[in-house]
Write a protein that holds these residues in place. Structure first.
Motif, mmCIF file in Angstrom:
data_model
loop_
_atom_site.group_PDB
_atom_site.id
_atom_site.type_symbol
_atom_site.label_atom_id
_atom_site.label_comp_id
_atom_site.label_asym_id
_atom_site.label_seq_id
_atom_site.Cartn_x
_atom_site.Cartn_y
_atom_site.Cartn_z
ATOM 1 N N GLU A 7 15.678 8.063 6.332
ATOM 2 C CA GLU A 7 16.307 7.222 7.356
ATOM 3 C C GLU A 7 16.497 5.775 6.916
ATOM 4 N N GLY A 8 16.322 5.499 5.607
ATOM 5 C CA GLY A 8 16.639 4.181 5.077
ATOM 6 C C GLY A 8 15.489 3.193 5.012
ATOM 7 N N TYR A 9 14.275 3.662 5.260
ATOM 8 C CA TYR A 9 13.116 2.787 5.150
ATOM 9 C C TYR A 9 12.667 2.720 3.695
ATOM 10 N N HIS A 10 12.209 1.539 3.298
ATOM 11 C CA HIS A 10 11.740 1.316 1.923
ATOM 12 C C HIS A 10 10.292 0.867 1.962
ATOM 13 N N ARG A 11 9.507 1.393 1.033
ATOM 14 C CA ARG A 11 8.091 0.999 0.961
ATOM 15 C C ARG A 11 7.998 -0.497 0.723
ATOM 16 N N SER A 12 7.184 -1.140 1.556
ATOM 17 C CA SER A 12 7.017 -2.587 1.404
ATOM 18 C C SER A 12 5.595 -2.957 1.007
ATOM 19 N N GLU A 13 4.647 -2.068 1.290
ATOM 20 C CA GLU A 13 3.247 -2.373 0.974
ATOM 21 C C GLU A 13 2.436 -1.083 1.010
ATOM 22 N N GLU A 14 1.460 -0.997 0.122
ATOM 23 C CA GLU A 14 0.492 0.101 0.148
ATOM 24 C C GLU A 14 -0.889 -0.521 0.141
ATOM 25 N N THR A 15 -1.691 -0.176 1.142
ATOM 26 C CA THR A 15 -3.010 -0.774 1.264
ATOM 27 C C THR A 15 -4.041 0.054 0.494
ATOM 28 N N GLU A 16 -5.190 -0.557 0.259
ATOM 29 C CA GLU A 16 -6.263 0.129 -0.462
ATOM 30 C C GLU A 16 -6.800 1.330 0.297
ATOM 31 N N ASP A 17 -6.686 1.297 1.633
ATOM 32 C CA ASP A 17 -7.190 2.424 2.416
ATOM 33 C C ASP A 17 -6.119 3.488 2.684
ATOM 34 N N GLY A 18 -5.029 3.460 1.913
ATOM 35 C CA GLY A 18 -4.071 4.551 1.933
ATOM 36 C C GLY A 18 -2.948 4.458 2.940
ATOM 37 N N GLU A 19 -2.744 3.309 3.548
ATOM 38 C CA GLU A 19 -1.610 3.155 4.451
ATOM 39 C C GLU A 19 -0.394 2.686 3.661
ATOM 40 N N ILE A 20 0.744 3.271 3.986
ATOM 41 C CA ILE A 20 2.008 2.878 3.358
ATOM 42 C C ILE A 20 2.897 2.267 4.436
ATOM 43 N N PHE A 21 3.262 1.018 4.243
ATOM 44 C CA PHE A 21 4.144 0.322 5.180
ATOM 45 C C PHE A 21 5.589 0.438 4.677
ATOM 46 N N TYR A 22 6.468 0.638 5.626
ATOM 47 C CA TYR A 22 7.904 0.763 5.348
ATOM 48 C C TYR A 22 8.663 -0.273 6.158
ATOM 49 N N ARG A 23 9.761 -0.763 5.577
ATOM 50 C CA ARG A 23 10.645 -1.691 6.291
ATOM 51 C C ARG A 23 12.089 -1.245 6.126
ATOM 52 N N LYS A 24 12.876 -1.650 7.121
ATOM 53 C CA LYS A 24 14.309 -1.332 7.113
ATOM 54 C C LYS A 24 15.049 -2.469 7.809
ATOM 55 N N PRO A 25 16.120 -2.975 7.192
ATOM 56 C CA PRO A 25 16.934 -4.001 7.876
ATOM 57 C C PRO A 25 17.668 -3.352 9.058
ATOM 58 N N LEU A 26 17.790 -4.100 10.138
ATOM 59 C CA LEU A 26 18.476 -3.585 11.325
ATOM 60 C C LEU A 26 19.821 -4.281 11.563
ATOM 61 N N ILE A 27 20.243 -5.087 10.601
ATOM 62 C CA ILE A 27 21.527 -5.784 10.793
ATOM 63 C C ILE A 27 22.593 -5.189 9.902
#
Length: 153
Positions: free
Chosen positions: A133-153
């Motif tokens: 759906e167009g999200y890109h990994r922006s951060e991976e934390t040491e405890d295994g969380e993967i953050f994704y971001r997507k522009p909405l404009i």
């Protein structure tokens, strides 16, 4: 899916059904992670109802049944998306895609220019959905969380 789902805004009156779907959907995640105490499973009805008071989330309804939900709120121009949950018997039918698109549109209407969400490193189906759906990994934390971001404009 027997009935074509409709997407509508989430409401505090949806709290009970949303909590039921959330617990059913996240039970499989709890098995993957070996963590029966993950927040989506321990959240109370009162906590959820309070969270829905000012929320940009949406629900999917098929017939008279709520089959999916997603929550979101604004943090400045950032739309924070969370707790995307699909009833287990409806997973893989495209509801996650529909709900993400609907909540992204609500975010745009509220002034968001970017969306953020996260999932766990072992949640491969979630990762595939977000990347598709167009999200890109922006951060991976040491405890295994993967953050994704997507522009909405």
């Amino acid at each position: 899916m027997t009935d074509s789902p409709t997407i509508r805004l989430i409401d505090t009156d949806d709290a009970g059904e949303v909590l039921t779907i959330q617990r059913a959907a996240f039970a499989s995640e709890a098995l993957i992670y070996g963590d029966p105490d993950m927040p989506p499973l321990t959240q109370t009805l009162e906590e959820l109802r309070a969270e829905l008071v000012e929320n940009l989330g949406c629900v999917a309804v098929a017939g008279h049944r709520l089959v999916g939900a997603v929550r979101a709120r604004l943090d400045g121009a950032l739309l924070l998306i969370g707790r995307l949950a699909i009833a287990p018997d409806q997973q893989g039918e495209g509801l996650g895609t529909l709900l993400l698109a609907a909540v992204e549109e609500r975010g745009r209407e509220a002034g968001a220019t970017e969306a953020e969400l996260f999932t766990g490193a072992l949640s491969e189906a979630n990762q595939r959905l977000y990347e598709r759906e167009g999200y890109h990994r922006s951060e991976e934390t040491e405890d295994g969380e993967i953050f994704y971001r997507k522009p909405l404009i």
